[in-house]
Design a protein around this motif. Structure first.
Motif, PDB file in Angstrom:
ATOM      1  N   UNK A 183       2.978   5.574   5.736  1.00  0.00           N
ATOM      2  CA  UNK A 183       2.218   5.077   4.587  1.00  0.00           C
ATOM      3  C   UNK A 183       1.826   6.147   3.575  1.00  0.00           C
ATOM      4  N   UNK A 184       2.633   7.180   3.458  1.00  0.00           N
ATOM      5  CA  UNK A 184       2.567   8.047   2.279  1.00  0.00           C
ATOM      6  C   UNK A 184       3.862   7.951   1.486  1.00  0.00           C
ATOM      7  N   UNK A 185       4.665   6.925   1.811  1.00  0.00           N
ATOM      8  CA  UNK A 185       5.948   6.683   1.153  1.00  0.00           C
ATOM      9  C   UNK A 185       5.901   5.282   0.558  1.00  0.00           C
ATOM     10  N   UNK A 186       6.236   5.168  -0.703  1.00  0.00           N
ATOM     11  CA  UNK A 186       6.096   3.890  -1.407  1.00  0.00           C
ATOM     12  C   UNK A 186       7.106   2.847  -0.939  1.00  0.00           C
ATOM     13  N   UNK A 187       6.609   1.634  -0.738  1.00  0.00           N
ATOM     14  CA  UNK A 187       7.425   0.435  -0.555  1.00  0.00           C
ATOM     15  C   UNK A 187       6.930  -0.576  -1.589  1.00  0.00           C
ATOM     16  N   UNK A 188       7.810  -1.045  -2.422  1.00  0.00           N
ATOM     17  CA  UNK A 188       7.419  -1.930  -3.523  1.00  0.00           C
ATOM     18  C   UNK A 188       6.619  -3.121  -3.010  1.00  0.00           C
ATOM     19  N   UNK A 189       5.458  -3.334  -3.617  1.00  0.00           N
ATOM     20  CA  UNK A 189       4.627  -4.478  -3.290  1.00  0.00           C
ATOM     21  C   UNK A 189       3.685  -4.283  -2.133  1.00  0.00           C
ATOM     22  N   UNK A 190       3.799  -3.153  -1.410  1.00  0.00           N
ATOM     23  CA  UNK A 190       2.894  -2.870  -0.302  1.00  0.00           C
ATOM     24  C   UNK A 190       1.998  -1.706  -0.678  1.00  0.00           C
ATOM     25  N   UNK A 191       0.728  -1.760  -0.288  1.00  0.00           N
ATOM     26  CA  UNK A 191      -0.171  -0.650  -0.635  1.00  0.00           C
ATOM     27  C   UNK A 191       0.293   0.666  -0.019  1.00  0.00           C
ATOM     28  N   UNK A 192       0.135   1.744  -0.766  1.00  0.00           N
ATOM     29  CA  UNK A 192       0.302   3.099  -0.250  1.00  0.00           C
ATOM     30  C   UNK A 192      -1.090   3.701  -0.135  1.00  0.00           C
ATOM     31  N   UNK A 193      -1.501   4.041   1.076  1.00  0.00           N
ATOM     32  CA  UNK A 193      -2.858   4.550   1.280  1.00  0.00           C
ATOM     33  C   UNK A 193      -2.891   6.029   1.640  1.00  0.00           C
ATOM     34  N   UNK A 194      -1.793   6.570   2.187  1.00  0.00           N
ATOM     35  CA  UNK A 194      -1.789   7.921   2.758  1.00  0.00           C
ATOM     36  C   UNK A 194      -2.917   8.073   3.774  1.00  0.00           C
ATOM     37  N   UNK A 195      -3.283   6.951   4.418  1.00  0.00           N
ATOM     38  CA  UNK A 195      -4.353   6.885   5.423  1.00  0.00           C
ATOM     39  C   UNK A 195      -5.720   7.191   4.847  1.00  0.00           C
ATOM     40  N   UNK A 196      -5.940   6.875   3.579  1.00  0.00           N
ATOM     41  CA  UNK A 196      -7.259   6.986   2.956  1.00  0.00           C
ATOM     42  C   UNK A 196      -7.459   5.727   2.113  1.00  0.00           C
ATOM     43  N   UNK A 197      -8.326   4.813   2.531  1.00  0.00           N
ATOM     44  CA  UNK A 197      -8.462   3.520   1.839  1.00  0.00           C
ATOM     45  C   UNK A 197      -8.761   3.653   0.357  1.00  0.00           C
TER      46      UNK A 197
ATOM     47  N   UNK B 138      -7.813   5.832  -1.684  1.00  0.00           N
ATOM     48  CA  UNK B 138      -6.681   6.364  -2.431  1.00  0.00           C
ATOM     49  C   UNK B 138      -5.656   5.279  -2.748  1.00  0.00           C
ATOM     50  N   UNK B 139      -5.768   4.139  -2.142  1.00  0.00           N
ATOM     51  CA  UNK B 139      -4.713   3.133  -2.137  1.00  0.00           C
ATOM     52  C   UNK B 139      -4.288   2.697  -3.538  1.00  0.00           C
ATOM     53  N   UNK B 140      -2.981   2.471  -3.670  1.00  0.00           N
ATOM     54  CA  UNK B 140      -2.397   1.868  -4.868  1.00  0.00           C
ATOM     55  C   UNK B 140      -1.197   1.045  -4.417  1.00  0.00           C
ATOM     56  N   UNK B 141      -0.777   0.115  -5.244  1.00  0.00           N
ATOM     57  CA  UNK B 141       0.377  -0.723  -4.903  1.00  0.00           C
ATOM     58  C   UNK B 141       1.513  -0.427  -5.867  1.00  0.00           C
ATOM     59  N   UNK B 142       2.563   0.217  -5.409  1.00  0.00           N
ATOM     60  CA  UNK B 142       3.666   0.610  -6.299  1.00  0.00           C
ATOM     61  C   UNK B 142       4.552  -0.581  -6.661  1.00  0.00           C
ATOM     62  N   UNK B 143       5.082  -0.533  -7.860  1.00  0.00           N
ATOM     63  CA  UNK B 143       6.025  -1.577  -8.296  1.00  0.00           C
ATOM     64  C   UNK B 143       7.425  -1.300  -7.778  1.00  0.00           C
ATOM     65  N   UNK B 144       7.718  -0.043  -7.476  1.00  0.00           N
ATOM     66  CA  UNK B 144       9.051   0.336  -7.003  1.00  0.00           C
ATOM     67  C   UNK B 144       8.925   1.121  -5.708  1.00  0.00           C
ATOM     68  N   UNK B 145       9.955   1.029  -4.888  1.00  0.00           N
ATOM     69  CA  UNK B 145       9.992   1.785  -3.634  1.00  0.00           C
ATOM     70  C   UNK B 145      10.419   3.226  -3.883  1.00  0.00           C
TER      71      UNK B 145
END
Length: 581
Positions: free
Chosen positions: A62-76, A78-85
Motif C-alpha cells: 500500500x505504498x504503490x498506487x492502484x487506480x480507485x483504491x486508497x494509497x495510505x503508505x500505512x498512515x491513515x 496520508x491517504x489519497x485515491x489515485x486515478x491511475x495505477x
C-alpha cells in the motif's frame, strides 16, 4: 468464464476468511468486483487477446498506487485515491493479472520488521509470535498464506528480500530503474525498487518480466543495456563471505549458511571466499549517513505535522533525516562511488555473491523492545545493494535454520539480473526462466556447439542456450579443414538436408564483438530453421566451401565428429554455385 479463473478467485476469498489475518490487508477489494473483472478477462481471451498473466492474483503493497483504491503508505492521514495505477501495476493488470487489494507495510516503507503500522503488526505465517518481516510484510504474507500468486512490494533496504527469507519465498529485487517507480510513494527516491514475491521462481520472473522497461513517467527508469548478459556461466563461480563477515548471524543462521555453502559443489558451483567489509561498511550509509536525508525529502514535511497515525519509530527516523548537511551528503556520495568500484573489483572474476539474506528471525515482542537495533541487524546484508546499484534474487537456502525457513540471496552487479536468476535456479534445483527478451537469436552448427573448442566465446558473452534445432532442408554442411576444426553451412534450395544445431540468444553488443573476432573464412548471415524462422547463423566464404568436404549426410557436426577420422575423406560436391547464408 473459464472455471479455473473463477474458482481461483473464489478460493482466494475463502482462504482469506479461513486464515483470519486481517492485519495483512489495508484495503481488500469486494469479491464480486474482482469476479466481474475476471469475466472481462475471459471475454478478452475468447476474442483472441494475448494475456500472459490471465487470472494471476496479485497483492499490492500500500505504498504503490492502484487506480480507485486508497494509497495510505500505512498512515491513515496520508491517504489519497489515485486515478491511475503505478506503471508496474498497470503493466500487470493490462496482461490479465487481478489485484485483490492493498497490503500492510512498515509505515512509509521504513523498516524491515513489518510491525511499524497503525493497521497492526503483520505476523509470520507459520509462527504468529514472530515478525513477518518488512516493509513488504503484507504482500509476503498474502503469498505465503496461499491467497495470491504474486506479491508486489518495494525494496530500498531489503524490504522485499527479508520477508521472502522468513517465509521460504522467492524475492526478486531488480536493478534500480528496470521497473519504473512512478506511482510509488518514495522512501529514498534514488534507491527505491519495486520487487516481486512468489512461491516459485517462474512466477516471480514472469511478473518481473512484465513490469520491466522504461517509462516516460519515471525519469529514473532504465532499459537493459545493449551488452546485457543473458545467462550465467554453465559452471558458475561464486564469491562467499569470510567467517568474520558473518559475525552478525544467529547460531542457527550461521549453521544453515555453512551447510548451504558446503553443498555448492553438488549443485555445480565453485566458490571463493572474499572480504565483503567494504560492502558492509557501505550498507551503514543508508541510515547512519547523510543519504537518509532522502527519507525526509520524501515524507518529512508531512510527518512534521504530527499526524495521529504516525508510527513513533518511523517518525523519529524520518525526523532525524532532516539534520545532515549538504557537504555530508556529498561526502557520502563520494564514499558510495568508491564502494561501487570496490564491489566491481570484488566480483570481477565471479558470477555473483552468495549471502545470507538476513541475520535472524526475531519475535514481535523482541522487536517492540528493541525496534532500532534488531531492524539494523536484519539489514546487514541487504542495505548496500541499492546504494551500490546491484541486483539480487532471494531464495530458500539449501538448509533450514533448526527446521525453520532460511533464505540466501545472489547479489550481482547492475543489469546482471538474469545471471542472478540462473544462479538461484541452479541452487534450488529448477529450470531457469528467461527474464529478458532482448537480444538476437544465433545458430551454432560447429565449433561453437557445447563441448567444442570455441564454445567458450558464447559463454563469455553471456549467450543464453535456447534449445537444439535443425535448419530447413535447404542446407549443406562442409568440413573446412581448419584448426581448430569447424564446418561451414551453405544454402542450396531443394538440394540440401536438415542440419542439426543449437540456438542461442545474445545481446546486440555481444554479437557485434563476436562477429568482429570471427576468423576467416567464417562469417554470419541469415539461416532458415525447420519451423520457418530466420535466425543469424554461421556461414563461410565461397572459396573455403569449395575446398571443403561435404559432410551433409551426417546431419550435423556433432555426429560427424563422432565418427572415425577416415569417414572425413569423402569427396564433397562442389558447392560453388550455392548462395552463402
Amino acid at each position: 468464464m473459464r472455471p479455473e479463473v473463477r474458482e481461483r478467485v473464489l478460493q482466494a476469498y475463502k482462504r482469506i476468511a479461513e486464515v483470519d489475518r486481517p492485519e495483512v490487508w489495508i484495503t481488500l477489494r469486494d469479491e464480486d468486483e474482482v469476479l466481474a473483472e475476471a469475466v472481462t478477462i475471459d471475454e478478452a481471451l475468447a476474442a483472441g487477446a494475448e494475456l500472459p498473466l490471465a487470472g494471476v492474483l496479485v497483492a499490492v503493497k500500500d505504498n504503490i498506487d492502484v487506480a480507485g483504491l486508497p494509497t495510505t503508505a500505512a498512515c491513515p492521514e496520508f491517504a489519497y485515491t489515485p486515478a491511475a495505477s503505478a506503471a508496474a501495476v498497470e503493466r500487470l493488470t493490462s496482461r490479465g493479472a487481478l489485484v485483490l487489494g492493498k497490503t500492510n507495510l512498515d509505515q512509509f516503507a521504513t523498516g524491515l520488521v513489518g510491525t511499524r503500522s497503525p493497521y497492526g503488526a503483520v505476523r509470520c505465517v507459520w509462527d504468529p509470535t514472530l515478525i513477518a518481516g518488512g516493509s513488504s510484510s503484507g504482500s509476503a504474507a498474502a503469498v505465503a498464506l496461499g491467497i495470491v500468486d504474486i506479491g508486489i512490494g518495494t525494496d530500498t533496504a531489503g524490504s522485499g528480500r527479508v520477508p521472502a527469507a522468513f517465509h521460504g519465498l522467492v524475492g526478486i529485487k531488480s536493478t534500480l530503474g528496470i521497473v519504473p517507480t512512478s506511482g510509488v510513494v518514495p522512501a529514498c527516491a534514488d534507491y527505491d525498487c519495486v520487487t516481486v514475491l512468489a512461491q516459485d521462481l517462474d512466477s516471480a520472473t514472469a511478473a518481473m518480466k512484465v513490469m520491466s522497461g522504461p517509462a516516460v513517467t519515471d525519469p529514473r527508469s532504465r532499459s537493459w543495456p545493449s551488452e546485457v548478459r543473458l545467462a550465467a556461466a554453465p559452471q558458475p563461480r561464486l564469491a562467499v563471505p569470510r567467517a568474520e563477515d558473518l559475525a552478525s548471524l544467529s547460531p542457527a543462521y550461521r549453521r544453515a549458511f555453512a551447510d548451504t555453502v558446503a553443498g555448492l559443489a553438488d549443485k555445480g558451483f565453485t566458490h571463493v571466499e572474499v572480504d565483503i567489509a567494504a560492502l558492509l561498511d557501505a550498507a551503514t550509509l543508508l541510515y547512519d549517513g547523510a543519504i537518509v536525508a532522502q527519507r525526509y525529502s520524501a515524507v518529512g514535511p508531512f510527518l512534521d505535522s504530527a499526524p495521529a497515525g504516525a508510527d513513533p519509530t518511523v517518525a523519529a527516523i524520518v525526523g532525524a533525516a532532516a539534520e545532515p548537511s549538504a557537504h555530508r551528503y556529498v561526502d557520502d556520495l563520494d564514499a558510495l562511488a568508491r564502494a561501487k568500484t570496490a564491489a566491481r573489483e570484488l566480483l570481477c572474476d565471479t558470477d555473483g555473491l552468495l549471502l545470507p539474506t538476513t541475520t535472524e528471525h526475531p519475535t514481535i515482542a523482541a522487536v517492540q523492545s528493541d525496534p532500532i537495533g534488531i531492524n539494523r541487524r536484519l539489514g546487514t546484508f541487504t542495505n548496500f545493494c541499492n546504494l551500490l546499484d546491484m541486483a539480487a534474487v532471494a531464495v530458500p537456502g539449501a538448509a533450514t535454520a533448526d527446521g525453520a525457513p532460511f533464505g540466501v540471496m545472489f547479489v550481482v552487479p547492475a543489469f546482471e539480473d538474469q545471471v542472478a536468476i540462473d544462479l538461484a535456479a541452479r541452487l534450488i534445483g529448477t529450470s531457469s526462466p528467461a527474464l529478458i527478451d532482448d537480444g538476437i537469436e544465433v545458430l551454432a552448427v560447429g565449433a561453437h556447439l557445447r563441448g567444442f573448442p570455441v564454445h567458450r566465446q558464447l559463454i563469455d558473452r553471456g549467450a543464453r542456450f535456447s534449445g537444439e534445432v535443425t535448419t530447413s532442408a535447404d542446407y549443406r554442411l562442409v568440413d573446412l579443414h581448419t584448426t581448430p576444426p569447424k564446418p561451414g553451412l551453405v544454402r542450396r534450395s531443394g538440394g540440401g538436408a536438415p542440419i542439426a544445431g543449437e540456438l542461442y540468444r545474445m545481446s546486440a553488443a555481444a554479437l557485434g564483438t563476436f562477429l568482429a573476432e570471427l576468423p576467416a573464412p567464417m562469417g554470419l548471415g541469415p539461416v532458415e530453421l525447420s519451423d520457418g524462422r530466420w535466425v543469424t547463423g554461421f556461414c563461410c566464404a565461397h572459396d573455403a566451401a569449395e575446398r571443403g568436404t561435404d559432410i551433409t549426410e551426417y546431419g550435423g557436426w556433432r555426429a560427424y565428429q563422432g565418427l572415425p577420422p577416415s569417414a572425413a575423406t569423402r569427396t564433397a560436391r562442389n558447392p560453388s554455385t550455392v548462395p552463402m547464408t
